[in-house]
Design a protein around this motif. Structure first.
Motif, PDB file in Angstrom:
ATOM      1  N   ILE A 370      55.736  59.808  15.942  1.00 48.21           N
ATOM      2  CA  ILE A 370      55.609  58.652  15.036  1.00 48.21           C
ATOM      3  C   ILE A 370      55.811  59.077  13.579  1.00 48.21           C
ATOM      4  CG2 ILE A 370      54.018  56.907  14.136  1.00 48.21           C
ATOM      5  CD1 ILE A 370      52.686  56.839  16.892  1.00 48.21           C
ATOM      6  N   HIS A 371      54.993  60.032  13.133  1.00 46.80           N
ATOM      7  CA  HIS A 371      54.886  60.344  11.710  1.00 46.80           C
ATOM      8  C   HIS A 371      56.064  61.156  11.178  1.00 46.80           C
ATOM      9  CE1 HIS A 371      53.350  62.511   8.131  1.00 46.80           C
ATOM     10  NE2 HIS A 371      52.660  61.404   7.911  1.00 46.80           N
ATOM     11  N   ASP A 372      56.517  62.134  11.956  1.00 49.13           N
ATOM     12  CA  ASP A 372      57.516  63.060  11.446  1.00 49.13           C
ATOM     13  C   ASP A 372      58.946  62.684  11.824  1.00 49.13           C
ATOM     14  OD1 ASP A 372      55.360  64.442  10.488  1.00 49.13           O
ATOM     15  OD2 ASP A 372      55.297  65.878  12.128  1.00 49.13           O
ATOM     16  N   VAL A 373      59.096  61.912  12.905  1.00 53.91           N
ATOM     17  CA  VAL A 373      60.443  61.537  13.349  1.00 53.91           C
ATOM     18  C   VAL A 373      60.720  60.064  13.078  1.00 53.91           C
ATOM     19  CG1 VAL A 373      62.024  61.394  15.306  1.00 53.91           C
ATOM     20  CG2 VAL A 373      60.505  63.370  15.091  1.00 53.91           C
ATOM     21  N   ALA A 374      59.978  59.176  13.734  1.00 51.65           N
ATOM     22  CA  ALA A 374      60.309  57.744  13.684  1.00 51.65           C
ATOM     23  C   ALA A 374      60.080  57.133  12.303  1.00 51.65           C
ATOM     24  CB  ALA A 374      59.510  56.984  14.734  1.00 51.65           C
ATOM     25  N   LEU A 375      58.983  57.485  11.645  1.00 55.25           N
ATOM     26  CA  LEU A 375      58.691  56.922  10.325  1.00 55.25           C
ATOM     27  C   LEU A 375      59.796  57.263   9.334  1.00 55.25           C
ATOM     28  CD1 LEU A 375      56.661  55.397   8.539  1.00 55.25           C
ATOM     29  CD2 LEU A 375      55.524  57.580   8.103  1.00 55.25           C
ATOM     30  N   GLN A 376      60.382  58.442   9.497  1.00 53.54           N
ATOM     31  CA  GLN A 376      61.479  58.861   8.619  1.00 53.54           C
ATOM     32  C   GLN A 376      62.853  58.513   9.202  1.00 53.54           C
ATOM     33  OE1 GLN A 376      60.407  62.646   6.322  1.00 53.54           O
ATOM     34  NE2 GLN A 376      59.546  63.081   8.351  1.00 53.54           N
ATOM     35  N   ASP A 377      62.829  57.860  10.375  1.00 52.22           N
ATOM     36  CA  ASP A 377      64.050  57.402  11.041  1.00 52.22           C
ATOM     37  C   ASP A 377      65.065  58.533  11.209  1.00 52.22           C
ATOM     38  OD1 ASP A 377      65.428  55.502  12.401  1.00 52.22           O
ATOM     39  OD2 ASP A 377      66.160  54.416  10.646  1.00 52.22           O
ATOM     40  N   LEU A 378      64.581  59.672  11.677  1.00 50.87           N
ATOM     41  CA  LEU A 378      65.442  60.842  11.874  1.00 50.87           C
ATOM     42  C   LEU A 378      66.041  60.814  13.275  1.00 50.87           C
ATOM     43  CD1 LEU A 378      63.146  63.477  10.161  1.00 50.87           C
ATOM     44  CD2 LEU A 378      65.346  62.632   9.303  1.00 50.87           C
ATOM     45  N   PRO A 379      67.335  61.065  13.409  1.00 52.41           N
ATOM     46  CA  PRO A 379      68.011  60.916  14.708  1.00 52.41           C
ATOM     47  C   PRO A 379      67.805  62.079  15.663  1.00 52.41           C
ATOM     48  CG  PRO A 379      69.587  61.581  13.042  1.00 52.41           C
ATOM     49  CD  PRO A 379      68.286  61.391  12.316  1.00 52.41           C
ATOM     50  N   VAL A 380      66.549  62.393  15.947  1.00 52.05           N
ATOM     51  CA  VAL A 380      66.228  63.407  16.966  1.00 52.05           C
ATOM     52  C   VAL A 380      66.421  62.775  18.342  1.00 52.05           C
ATOM     53  CG1 VAL A 380      64.390  64.841  17.946  1.00 52.05           C
ATOM     54  CG2 VAL A 380      64.602  64.599  15.460  1.00 52.05           C
ATOM     55  N   VAL A 381      67.012  63.516  19.267  1.00 54.95           N
ATOM     56  CA  VAL A 381      67.211  63.036  20.633  1.00 54.95           C
ATOM     57  C   VAL A 381      66.176  63.703  21.534  1.00 54.95           C
ATOM     58  CG1 VAL A 381      68.837  62.724  22.528  1.00 54.95           C
ATOM     59  CG2 VAL A 381      69.691  62.865  20.167  1.00 54.95           C
ATOM     60  N   PHE A 382      65.258  62.908  22.061  1.00 52.35           N
ATOM     61  CA  PHE A 382      64.249  63.425  22.980  1.00 52.35           C
ATOM     62  C   PHE A 382      64.766  63.266  24.412  1.00 52.35           C
ATOM     63  CE2 PHE A 382      61.779  62.062  19.276  1.00 52.35           C
ATOM     64  CZ  PHE A 382      61.109  63.254  18.992  1.00 52.35           C
ATOM     65  N   CYS A 383      64.929  64.367  25.106  1.00 49.54           N
ATOM     66  CA  CYS A 383      65.366  64.346  26.502  1.00 49.54           C
ATOM     67  C   CYS A 383      64.130  64.543  27.370  1.00 49.54           C
ATOM     68  CB  CYS A 383      66.408  65.433  26.745  1.00 49.54           C
ATOM     69  SG  CYS A 383      67.874  65.197  25.720  1.00 49.54           S
ATOM     70  N   LEU A 384      63.675  63.454  27.987  1.00 49.05           N
ATOM     71  CA  LEU A 384      62.396  63.457  28.687  1.00 49.05           C
ATOM     72  C   LEU A 384      62.617  63.702  30.172  1.00 49.05           C
ATOM     73  CD1 LEU A 384      60.477  60.571  26.897  1.00 49.05           C
ATOM     74  CD2 LEU A 384      60.827  62.949  26.230  1.00 49.05           C
ATOM     75  N   ASP A 385      62.543  64.955  30.538  1.00 47.67           N
ATOM     76  CA  ASP A 385      62.659  65.383  31.929  1.00 47.67           C
ATOM     77  C   ASP A 385      61.380  64.998  32.677  1.00 47.67           C
ATOM     78  OD1 ASP A 385      63.316  66.724  34.270  1.00 47.67           O
ATOM     79  OD2 ASP A 385      63.960  68.543  33.254  1.00 47.67           O
ATOM     80  N   ARG A 386      61.492  64.912  34.005  1.00 41.50           N
ATOM     81  CA  ARG A 386      60.334  64.593  34.866  1.00 41.50           C
ATOM     82  C   ARG A 386      59.693  63.266  34.485  1.00 41.50           C
ATOM     83  NH1 ARG A 386      62.568  69.680  35.627  1.00 41.50           N
ATOM     84  NH2 ARG A 386      61.321  70.972  37.016  1.00 41.50           N
ATOM     85  N   ALA A 387      60.494  62.285  34.064  1.00 48.67           N
ATOM     86  CA  ALA A 387      59.961  60.946  33.809  1.00 48.67           C
ATOM     87  C   ALA A 387      59.701  60.249  35.137  1.00 48.67           C
ATOM     88  CB  ALA A 387      60.935  60.135  32.967  1.00 48.67           C
ATOM     89  N   GLY A 388      58.643  59.446  35.191  1.00 48.70           N
ATOM     90  CA  GLY A 388      58.281  58.764  36.423  1.00 48.70           C
ATOM     91  C   GLY A 388      57.368  59.613  37.291  1.00 48.70           C
ATOM     92  N   LEU A 389      57.257  59.233  38.546  1.00 52.19           N
ATOM     93  CA  LEU A 389      56.427  59.984  39.504  1.00 52.19           C
ATOM     94  C   LEU A 389      57.101  61.316  39.815  1.00 52.19           C
ATOM     95  CD1 LEU A 389      55.642  56.964  41.833  1.00 52.19           C
ATOM     96  CD2 LEU A 389      53.943  58.198  40.462  1.00 52.19           C
ATOM     97  N   VAL A 390      56.329  62.404  39.751  1.00 52.83           N
ATOM     98  CA  VAL A 390      56.930  63.734  39.959  1.00 52.83           C
ATOM     99  C   VAL A 390      56.539  64.376  41.283  1.00 52.83           C
ATOM    100  CG1 VAL A 390      57.097  64.139  37.485  1.00 52.83           C
ATOM    101  CG2 VAL A 390      55.084  64.971  38.727  1.00 52.83           C
ATOM    102  N   GLY A 391      55.557  63.802  41.994  1.00 54.86           N
ATOM    103  CA  GLY A 391      55.229  64.350  43.308  1.00 54.86           C
ATOM    104  C   GLY A 391      53.971  65.179  43.332  1.00 54.86           C
ATOM    105  N   GLU A 392      54.083  66.384  43.879  1.00 51.04           N
ATOM    106  CA  GLU A 392      52.911  67.173  44.280  1.00 51.04           C
ATOM    107  C   GLU A 392      52.055  67.690  43.127  1.00 51.04           C
ATOM    108  OE1 GLU A 392      55.855  67.275  47.648  1.00 51.04           O
ATOM    109  OE2 GLU A 392      55.936  67.433  45.470  1.00 51.04           O
ATOM    110  N   ASP A 393      52.591  67.754  41.916  1.00 53.23           N
ATOM    111  CA  ASP A 393      51.774  68.194  40.783  1.00 53.23           C
ATOM    112  C   ASP A 393      50.748  67.149  40.367  1.00 53.23           C
ATOM    113  OD1 ASP A 393      52.729  70.747  40.534  1.00 53.23           O
ATOM    114  OD2 ASP A 393      54.237  70.247  39.042  1.00 53.23           O
ATOM    115  N   GLY A 394      50.990  65.897  40.722  1.00 50.86           N
ATOM    116  CA  GLY A 394      49.964  64.884  40.592  1.00 50.86           C
ATOM    117  C   GLY A 394      49.755  64.292  39.209  1.00 50.86           C
ATOM    118  N   ALA A 395      48.548  63.759  39.021  1.00 53.42           N
ATOM    119  CA  ALA A 395      48.237  62.899  37.879  1.00 53.42           C
ATOM    120  C   ALA A 395      48.473  63.564  36.535  1.00 53.42           C
ATOM    121  CB  ALA A 395      46.791  62.413  37.974  1.00 53.42           C
TER     122      ALA A 395
END
Length: 588
Positions: A370-395
């Motif tokens: 929020i504070h360092d990226v979005a508030l300054q509208d900086l074009p950082v690309v966040f690649c969010l691996d393991r999005a959603g249910l991931v299985g055996e590693d759990g909650a």
């Protein structure tokens, strides 16, 4: 192997009656048992093998569970679980309805603190110690066992810094094996390496500078030495720090030789450690590899591209970029907050930064997003691996909250590719002069096509795609979960519309107006928490424009989903194929 000693241990109290020779035999049996079970049932291997002697020594010397023992992350806690009443159901580890792969308070009184993310143990144990003192219990011991990769995290330093001025009855044990999941990095790791070879001048000991009594380094596989030093530490009040040197994978040669692969190796031959063949020939690549290989392709043409990962170069497949362009790829250690703000700093100088973080770990850097990226509208690309249910590693590891927690942030673009080709094209799009921060979320595991390496083509930001026209009812799907919708529609005779929304923010409002004008009922489908996610965004759109269609939001319910196979968990969350079919038929 006949477990002469291990089979007699139902609780730590039982091992306190053993002779030293019996404790040594217990260590051999415990290590063998972990290998035998994990070889068949899978799980985290190397870390637990490395702390067998330490685990036995801790439960022998300290009066657990009255004395409180906190295991950082929990990869190293299998021996602890086996010795604390869970030997007979250890084979259910990480399976649906079985025991968790990580310490969990509701599972056992010996699991004093729930873990899964790193670097929490010192703060938690310090909190316990201060509370004990306030309760008038000055004799209780509080022990945090933390790895050398985890202690480099900012939160661990915060805990050390506070503990040093409290006089709390706290023992921090550094399990130093020079590797987390990948090899440890950073200046602290280099400092610890010097300490291993005897370079520990008193005046430059960073731990003693923080007001801890420092002990070590001690050989973590010398049971006699461990018992002796822990007994000594038991008599010393205040903050104490024990530096223990271990070898990850100890006792299984293959695991010692390839510590990265044997962190969680899958099935293997327990006698030799030889990995059992996984029949992956002809199968699609993992999403993480599509990311990693595509980024290298893009980086060859775009010299401004930089890759960042907090301690997961192998798990995220940033390893390909690190090999091809080592000067433009950074493993910053277990430091998600630093990774995000580092990316922001780079973006101010015109760099095109791809910051690859597991969805569940980006939660640790929410303020920085929020504070360092979005508030300054900086074009950082966040690649969010393991999005959603991931299985055996759990909650602790499901990536279920990113859609909800990122959607609330101004300037943020949120994309979810339906398949590997869309992931590839979104990565390409993100480096074409992006003017806002962007998150691209994709799942754990393999994709659905082998022919993903198609020519690059830009995707219009916020543009959805109609996969199939229909009547009366439409499914609006976000991300790779659309494959369940496609399978569901194969079982339904009625004409149902299907839309690949691609973006949770901004929504394709032109498409949505067409959909709401045409269909009587709408189902939204997402692999994320249903509260505040993509479905909520569609409901907000409908309310804002006074649409009165029936809308049903399918997603993960407002509860923590435990561990199990992904298809089992999708069934629990009712986003599996059968549940979608039932919901469609009900609305029709």
């Amino acid at each position: 192997m006949e477990y002469q000693i291990l089979n007699k241990i139902e609780k730590p109290e039982d091992l306190r009656d053993l002779s030293f020779q019996e404790l040594q035999l217990l260590a051999k049996e415990l290590r063998h048992y972990i290998i035998q079970v994990v070889a068949v049932k899978e799980g985290h291997l190397g870390a637990s093998l490395g702390v067998v002697e330490l685990t036995i020594a801790l439960h022998f010397i300290f009066d657990t569970p009255q004395d409180l023992l906190v295991w950082d992350v929990g990869h190293q806690a299998y021996g602890h679980k086996i010795l604390t009443g869970r030997r007979n159901n250890f084979h259910t580890n990480r399976q649906l309805g079985g025991i968790s792969g990580f310490p969990k308070r509701e599972e056992s009184v010996y699991d004093t603190f729930g873990v899964g993310h790193s670097s929490t143990s010192i703060s938690a144990a310090l909190g316990m110690a201060l509370a004990s003192r306030l309760n008038g219990n000055l004799e209780k011991h509080h022990i945090a066992v933390i790895g050398d990769a985890s202690i480099a995290s900012g939160m661990a330093f915060e805990g050390l810094n506070h503990a040093g001025v409290t006089n709390a009855n706290l023992l921090v044990i550094l399990n130093d094996n020079a590797i987390g999941i990948d090899p440890s990095v950073g200046a602290l790791k280099e400092y610890l390496t010097k300490a291993k070879v005897g370079y520990k001048p008193k005046e430059s000991n960073i731990i003693e500078a923080l007001n801890f009594n420092y002990f070590g380094p001690v050989d973590g596989h010398d049971l006699e030495a461990l018992l002796s030093i822990l007994k000594e530490l038991q008599q010393i009040k205040g903050p104490k720090f024990l530096h223990v040197i271990t070898k990850k994978g100890k006792g299984l040669k293959k695991a010692e030789e390839d510590q990265v692969k044997y962190h969680a190796p899958g099935k293997f031959q327990p006698e030799t450690g030889e990995l059992l063949p996984r029949n992956s020939e002809g199968l699609p690549l993992k999403y993480q590899d599509v990311f990693g290989l595509t980024l290298v392709e893009l980086a060859k043409e775009n010299k401004k591209i930089i890759g960042i990962t907090p301690a997961m170069p192998t798990g995220s497949s940033l390893k390909y970029m690190m090999k091809a362009f080592p000067e433009r790829a950074f493993d910053v250690g277990i430091a998600e907050q630093h990774a995000v703000t580092l990316a922001a700093g780079m973006a101010t100088q015109g760099a095109v930064v791809f910051c690859n973080i597991y969805s569940t770990f980006l939660q640790r850097a929410y303020d920085q997003v929020i504070h360092d990226v979005a508030l300054q509208d900086l074009p950082v690309v966040f690649c969010l691996d393991r999005a959603g249910l991931v299985g055996e590693d759990g909650a602790t590891h499901h990536g279920l909250f990113d859609l909800a927690y990122l959607r609330a942030i101004p300037n943020m673009i949120i994309a979810a590719p339906a398949n590997e080709i869309e992931l590839r094209q979104l990565l390409y799009t993100a480096q074409l002069g992006l003017t806002h921060p962007m998150a691209i979320r994709y799942p754990r595991g393999r994709g659905i096509t082998n022919n993903w390496q198609v020519p690059f083509q830009a995707i219009e930001i916020g543009k959805a795609v109609c996969e199939k026209e229909g009547e009366n009812l439409a499914i609006l799907a976000l991300g790779s979960i659309i494959k369940n919708a496609k399978l569901a529609l194969e079982e339904i005779e009625n004409e149902v519309g299907l839309y690949n929304m691609r973006f949770a923010k901004p929504l394709d409002e032109t498409m949505l107006h067409n959909v709401f004008s045409k269909y009587k009922s709408i189902i939204t489908l997402e692999d994320g928490i249903v509260s505040g996610g993509f479905g909520s965004a569609v409901l907000e759109f409908a309310a804002a424009h006074n649409y009165t269609c029936k809308i049903k939001c399918l997603g993960v319910p407002d509860s923590f989903i435990e561990h199990g196979k992904i298809d089992e968990l999708q069934e629990i969350a009712r986003i599996d194929v059968k549940s979608i079919v039932r919901q469609v038929k009900y609305l029709l």
